[in-house]
Design a protein around this motif. Structure first.
Motif, PDB file in Angstrom:
ATOM      1  N   VAL A  45       1.712  48.901 164.711  1.00 28.95           N
ATOM      2  CA  VAL A  45       2.864  49.612 165.274  1.00 28.95           C
ATOM      3  C   VAL A  45       3.408  48.893 166.507  1.00 28.95           C
ATOM      4  O   VAL A  45       4.627  48.742 166.673  1.00 28.95           O
ATOM      5  N   GLY A  46       2.505  48.408 167.380  1.00 28.45           N
ATOM      6  CA  GLY A  46       2.945  47.681 168.574  1.00 28.45           C
ATOM      7  C   GLY A  46       3.714  46.414 168.215  1.00 28.45           C
ATOM      8  O   GLY A  46       4.771  46.130 168.792  1.00 28.45           O
ATOM      9  N   GLY A  47       3.192  45.669 167.254  1.00 30.23           N
ATOM     10  CA  GLY A  47       3.873  44.460 166.806  1.00 30.23           C
ATOM     11  C   GLY A  47       5.210  44.759 166.163  1.00 30.23           C
ATOM     12  O   GLY A  47       6.197  44.039 166.388  1.00 30.23           O
ATOM     13  N   ALA A  48       5.270  45.817 165.377  1.00 31.73           N
ATOM     14  CA  ALA A  48       6.525  46.187 164.714  1.00 31.73           C
ATOM     15  C   ALA A  48       7.589  46.603 165.724  1.00 31.73           C
ATOM     16  O   ALA A  48       8.774  46.273 165.570  1.00 31.73           O
ATOM     17  N   LEU A  49       7.167  47.318 166.783  1.00 29.13           N
ATOM     18  CA  LEU A  49       8.110  47.710 167.832  1.00 29.13           C
ATOM     19  C   LEU A  49       8.682  46.488 168.550  1.00 29.13           C
ATOM     20  O   LEU A  49       9.892  46.365 168.735  1.00 29.13           O
ATOM     21  N   LEU A  50       7.797  45.566 168.968  1.00 27.86           N
ATOM     22  CA  LEU A  50       8.252  44.355 169.660  1.00 27.86           C
ATOM     23  C   LEU A  50       9.113  43.499 168.740  1.00 27.86           C
ATOM     24  O   LEU A  50      10.138  42.942 169.160  1.00 27.86           O
ATOM     25  N   ASN A  51       8.724  43.413 167.477  1.00 28.72           N
ATOM     26  CA  ASN A  51       9.484  42.640 166.504  1.00 28.72           C
ATOM     27  C   ASN A  51      10.908  43.173 166.360  1.00 28.72           C
ATOM     28  O   ASN A  51      11.875  42.404 166.300  1.00 28.72           O
ATOM     29  N   ILE A 106       9.034  51.096 160.204  1.00 28.77           N
ATOM     30  CA  ILE A 106       8.848  52.392 159.542  1.00 28.77           C
ATOM     31  C   ILE A 106       7.632  52.375 158.619  1.00 28.77           C
ATOM     32  O   ILE A 106       6.811  53.298 158.629  1.00 28.77           O
ATOM     33  N   THR A 107       7.486  51.321 157.824  1.00 29.49           N
ATOM     34  CA  THR A 107       6.327  51.252 156.927  1.00 29.49           C
ATOM     35  C   THR A 107       5.022  51.096 157.719  1.00 29.49           C
ATOM     36  O   THR A 107       3.980  51.597 157.310  1.00 29.49           O
ATOM     37  N   SER A 108       5.104  50.411 158.874  1.00 29.61           N
ATOM     38  CA  SER A 108       3.929  50.281 159.737  1.00 29.61           C
ATOM     39  C   SER A 108       3.586  51.622 160.380  1.00 29.61           C
ATOM     40  O   SER A 108       2.412  52.009 160.470  1.00 29.61           O
ATOM     41  N   GLY A 109       4.613  52.339 160.837  1.00 24.57           N
ATOM     42  CA  GLY A 109       4.390  53.642 161.429  1.00 24.57           C
ATOM     43  C   GLY A 109       3.767  54.617 160.450  1.00 24.57           C
ATOM     44  O   GLY A 109       2.928  55.454 160.820  1.00 24.57           O
ATOM     45  N   ALA A 110       4.156  54.482 159.171  1.00 28.79           N
ATOM     46  CA  ALA A 110       3.598  55.360 158.133  1.00 28.79           C
ATOM     47  C   ALA A 110       2.097  55.146 157.984  1.00 28.79           C
ATOM     48  O   ALA A 110       1.361  56.058 157.598  1.00 28.79           O
ATOM     49  N   PHE A 111       1.638  53.929 158.316  1.00 25.44           N
ATOM     50  CA  PHE A 111       0.203  53.602 158.250  1.00 25.44           C
ATOM     51  C   PHE A 111      -0.610  54.515 159.180  1.00 25.44           C
ATOM     52  O   PHE A 111      -1.758  54.862 158.881  1.00 25.44           O
TER      53      PHE A 111
END
Length: 407
Positions: A267-273, A141-146
């Motif tokens: 965002v890609g890394g956060a999704l996979l994570n 979520i915090t990454s997506g906000a970026f």
């Protein structure tokens, strides 16, 4: 099935509040930079906004931990959200730069207090066995906000003015406060706050130091991680635009592409994570995550073209969520909740000093030598520390500190 959904009802509310507030902060950050530049026509006036944040952290972290560990966390979070909403809504009405900087300084103080408060609340609210999953969603979520925050700001600029977007952030923080009010109280309602005093703060710092002596491994991992992911990264990032312009000779549009690549990587890394986190050991997330981030920085520092720099940017951004998820889970598990606010504030105070010092040193090196030498020096420091962190996080005899993986 319904039981599992109910388990995630409160965490989902909390994540919603965090997401709304974080997107709003990006909108405010971009908008107010434009407002100050429009008022003054001075890049230095805008730079002053960046200086106010670490200064507020230095001022606040001396005593914030004492406050956070004494008061009701949910009430404090609501109060800080409402206070920031009011102060941000007040900014467009001010015409004096001195008053504007004073209010921005107060907003940064409130944000500096909010950070350890929210982490302490999260640790108390989320059960141990669900923390790693929650932390991965928090990173997502915090990454997506970026990406979403600047996009929202851009759309608002097309149909309104920067001043309107500042009000949007105030409204976002107000809604975040309303959502927080719906969350459960995790503190003892009978607890009361003692008046803050120098002696109380001094005693709390002594308690943090005692905990540090008793838990040297926890503090070692904490300080190494912050040194890599915050101190060194911030110092190198301060030269990012200059490096792109002077060393890589990028145009404004090419530099914008580079930043977009980093956003996509985050965002890609956060999704996979978020998909793999339950199957990945916390020690691996911390150790390999930070090492791969610094490897991306290394590729960027030694790049001689836009393509290599873009690959490095994507690489370092992709693994940030993995490293952050592991780190959050680690310290939530190993630092007692009644000490969490004080420990975070104490080491954030140290972190702020180190960040300002290393940023200044790299800036001086860029002046005395070249920007590329300064960036390479900072990245080599980061890469060395990340290797040390990786070794210690995977140390076989320290498995007890990662027992949350068996839950």
């Amino acid at each position: 099935m319904s039981k599992g959904i109910n388990h995630w009802k409160e965490p989902s509310l909390l994540l919603s509040g965090i997401g709304i507030a974080t997107i709003g902060e990006w909108v405010y950050f971009i908008s107010f930079n434009l407002i100050i530049f429009s008022m003054t026509g001075s890049a230095m006036a805008v730079t002053a906004l960046y200086i106010l944040k670490p200064l507020a952290s230095l001022f606040t972290n001396i005593w914030a931990g004492t406050l956070v560990d004494q008061v009701n966390k949910r009430k404090l979070m609501v109060t800080l959200d409402l206070l920031r909403a009011f102060l941000i809504a007040l900014l467009p009405w001010l015409s004096s730069l001195v008053l504007i900087y004073t209010v921005v300084f107060l907003i940064n103080i409130a944000s500096a207090i909010f950070s350890p408060t929210s982490m302490s609340y999260i640790t108390k609210l989320i059960p141990v066995e669900r923390r790693k999953r929650f932390n991965s969603l928090y990173s997502l979520i915090t990454s997506g906000a970026f990406l979403i925050g600047p996009a929202v700001a851009g759309l608002l600029f097309m149909v309104s003015t920067p001043i309107v977007t500042v009000y949007v952030n105030a409204v976002a923080l107000f809604f975040s406060a309303l959502i927080t009010m719906l969350l459960p109280d995790v503190d003892d309602n009978t607890s009361s706050m003692n008046r803050l005093s120098f002696q109380m703060v001094k005693n709390d710092w002594k308690e943090v130091i005692r905990f540090s002596h008793k838990s040297p491994y926890v503090i070692l991992i904490y300080t190494l991680f912050m040194s890599v992911m915050v101190v060194a990264a911030s110092a190198v990032d301060s030269l990012e635009a200059s490096f792109a312009k002077e060393v890589l000779s990028l145009t404004d549009s090419e530099y914008g592409f580079l930043v977009s690549i980093a956003g996509g990587g985050i965002v890609g890394g956060a999704l996979l994570n978020s998909l793999l986190v339950q199957k990945t050991k916390t020690s691996y997330l911390i150790g390999f995550g930070s090492l791969l981030v610094s490897t991306g920085y290394l590729m960027y520092a030694f790049s001689a073209s836009l393509l290599i720099a873009a690959v490095g940017f994507f690489f370092l951004a992709f693994f940030i969520a993995f490293a952050n998820t592991g780190f959050l889970t680690f310290y939530q598990h190993n630092i007692p909740t009644h000490l969490l606010g004080r420990v975070i504030s104490f080491y954030q105070f140290v972190q702020s000093i180190l960040t300002m010092a290393l940023t200044g040193l790299l800036g001086l090196l860029a002046e005395l030598a070249t920007i590329q030498i300064a960036v390479i020096t900072g990245v080599l420091v980061m890469f060395f520390l990340s290797n040390v962190l990786c070794v210690f996080s995977l140390w076989p005899s320290k498995k007890v500190h990662y027992e949350m993986d068996s839950l």
